[in-house]
Enzyme design. Structure first.
Site, mmCIF file in Angstrom:
data_model
loop_
_atom_site.group_PDB
_atom_site.id
_atom_site.type_symbol
_atom_site.label_atom_id
_atom_site.label_comp_id
_atom_site.label_asym_id
_atom_site.label_seq_id
_atom_site.Cartn_x
_atom_site.Cartn_y
_atom_site.Cartn_z
ATOM 1 N N SER A 79 41.790 31.589 -17.282
ATOM 2 C CA SER A 79 42.351 31.869 -15.953
ATOM 3 C C SER A 79 43.296 33.057 -15.968
ATOM 4 C CB SER A 79 43.105 30.634 -15.450
ATOM 5 O OG SER A 79 43.845 30.924 -14.285
ATOM 6 N N GLU A 101 45.887 33.099 -14.378
ATOM 7 C CA GLU A 101 47.240 32.531 -14.397
ATOM 8 C C GLU A 101 47.868 32.625 -15.777
ATOM 9 O OE1 GLU A 101 49.286 31.229 -12.035
ATOM 10 O OE2 GLU A 101 47.897 31.722 -10.406
ATOM 11 N N TYR A 110 49.914 24.456 -15.906
ATOM 12 C CA TYR A 110 48.485 24.748 -15.860
ATOM 13 C C TYR A 110 48.157 25.968 -16.715
ATOM 14 C CZ TYR A 110 44.093 26.611 -13.948
ATOM 15 O OH TYR A 110 42.838 27.129 -13.806
ATOM 16 N N LYS A 136 43.221 26.768 2.689
ATOM 17 C CA LYS A 136 44.218 26.199 3.588
ATOM 18 C C LYS A 136 44.370 27.089 4.824
ATOM 19 C CE LYS A 136 49.103 24.799 3.629
ATOM 20 N NZ LYS A 136 50.325 24.686 2.808
ATOM 21 N N ARG A 177 47.163 38.577 -5.126
ATOM 22 C CA ARG A 177 46.087 38.072 -5.971
ATOM 23 C C ARG A 177 44.846 38.959 -5.845
ATOM 24 N NH1 ARG A 177 49.862 35.808 -7.519
ATOM 25 N NH2 ARG A 177 50.164 33.574 -7.976
#
Length: 352
Positions: free
Chosen positions: A137, A139, A161, A204, A229
């Site tokens: 990822s 991240e 995570y 969302k 992002r």
């Protein structure tokens, strides 16, 4: 004619797993997926495969299992005898990982390690090569030390995570170097679709756009609107997973678009597509901030383009429109049910 290829996918009921299953079935694979036992149906993203005449649903087989259960993983490797294993399963919500750090580490980090062991053991026993894909990822880059981020950029994780993903990534590299496994990591930057879970910020937003347009809700509450992002389409990215396992030599690749925009800009795109202005409907809520923020992620996909010829085909603008269109249709169906007197489930729209 050679033996039909068999693939085993963890996380097959998730966004990426569903697109990958479709892609591999289209390639003529026999696809096996691991699903967790649940008291409610959790196969909504793949149910259509059995009904679509263009997808060979009969070649899709599901097995109960869990990344936390090494015995089941070992048994499934023996039963399925896969040629390719795609590890997409995880507790994948970054904000939730702060609330459930131990479970996140168990599924993401230890789950990958248990699966790698199962692959290694099966390969040693059977002599059949297994090609392994690890979903890494963006991240992992966290508090980035250089922009854009590429395969050689050092990791600086900023969430449980991301820490767990980093262990899974390096475990995969270690098994490749220690046991000569054909194991590769795809460092995927944010990838979205109409199948994205509703608690992830892009979905969302687009879910709220549809419901606001249909008069089903008034506002949407978001956290850090300034975080940036690199957003691509999940349907594009699963092809890259497969391409990595077709290479003679395993390796690690950044999978990204090379373009970054903020959450605010994504919201502007989504609301504008529905003829709305996001400032009228978006409100900041500090509850959705992370204890440690990741401010900017921007991937450099040069290696993937040069070595594999992979390029993303969907822009972030097209992605936003695609997601809004799908959620507008979902909201229309909800409105029809409401107008007919049916009680609708509450749309919570939690977290980012």
């Amino acid at each position: 004619m050679g033996e039909q290829k068999r693939a085993l996918i963890t996380g097959i009921t998730g966004q990426d797993g569903s697109y990958l299953a479709e892609f591999l079935l289209g390639k003529g694979y026999e696809v096996h997926g691991i699903i967790r036992r649940s008291s409610s149906f959790n196969t909504g993203r793949i149910d259509h495969i059995y009904l679509d005449p263009h997808i060979k649903g009969g070649n899709l087989k599901l097995h109960y299992g869990d990344l936390c259960d090494a015995n089941v993983l070992d048994k499934l490797m023996n039963d399925v005898k896969p040629h390719e294993v795609y590890n997409l399963g995880a507790q994948s919500h970054v904000r939730v990982s702060f609330d459930m750090p131990i479970y996140t580490a168990e599924t993401v980090a230890m789950g990958a390690l248990k699966l790698l062991e199962a692959v290694r053991n099966f390969q040693d026993r059977s002599g059949q090569q297994v090609r392994y894909y690890q979903a890494s990822s963006s991240e992992q880059y966290g508090k980035v030390v250089e922009t854009p981020q590429k395969e050689t950029t050092p990791f600086y994780p900023r969430s449980p995570y991301a820490c767990a993903k980093m262990m899974a990534h390096w475990a995969t590299v270690n098994y490749r170097e220690s046991y000569q496994l054909h194991a590769s990591c795809g460092i995927l930057f944010n990838h979205e679709s109409p199948r994205r879970g509703e608690t992830f910020v892009t979905r969302k937003i687009t879910r709220a756009v549809g419901r606001i347009k249909m008069g089903l809700q008034d506002k949407v509450f978001l956290g850090n609107l300034d975080s940036k992002r690199d957003w691509g389409f999940a349907g594009d990215y699963v092809k890259m997973m497969w391409m990595m396992l077709q290479q003679e030599t395993p390796d690690d690749y950044v999978v990204a678009t090379g373009k970054t925009i903020s959450v605010r800009e994504f919201a502007e795109l989504a609301f504008a597509h529905a003829g709305l202005h996001f400032k009228d409907f978006v409100q900041f809520d500090p509850r959705y901030l992370r204890p440690a923020e990741v401010d900017l992620l921007l991937g450099d996909p040069t290696k993937a383009k040069k070595k594999l010829g992979w390029v993303p085909t969907t822009t972030v603008e097209e992605l936003a429109r695609m997601m809004v269109d799908a959620d507008m249709e979902l909201a229309r169906r909800e409105k029809t049910l409401r107008d007919a007197g049916h009680e609708l489930p509450e749309f919570a729209g939690h977290d980012q």
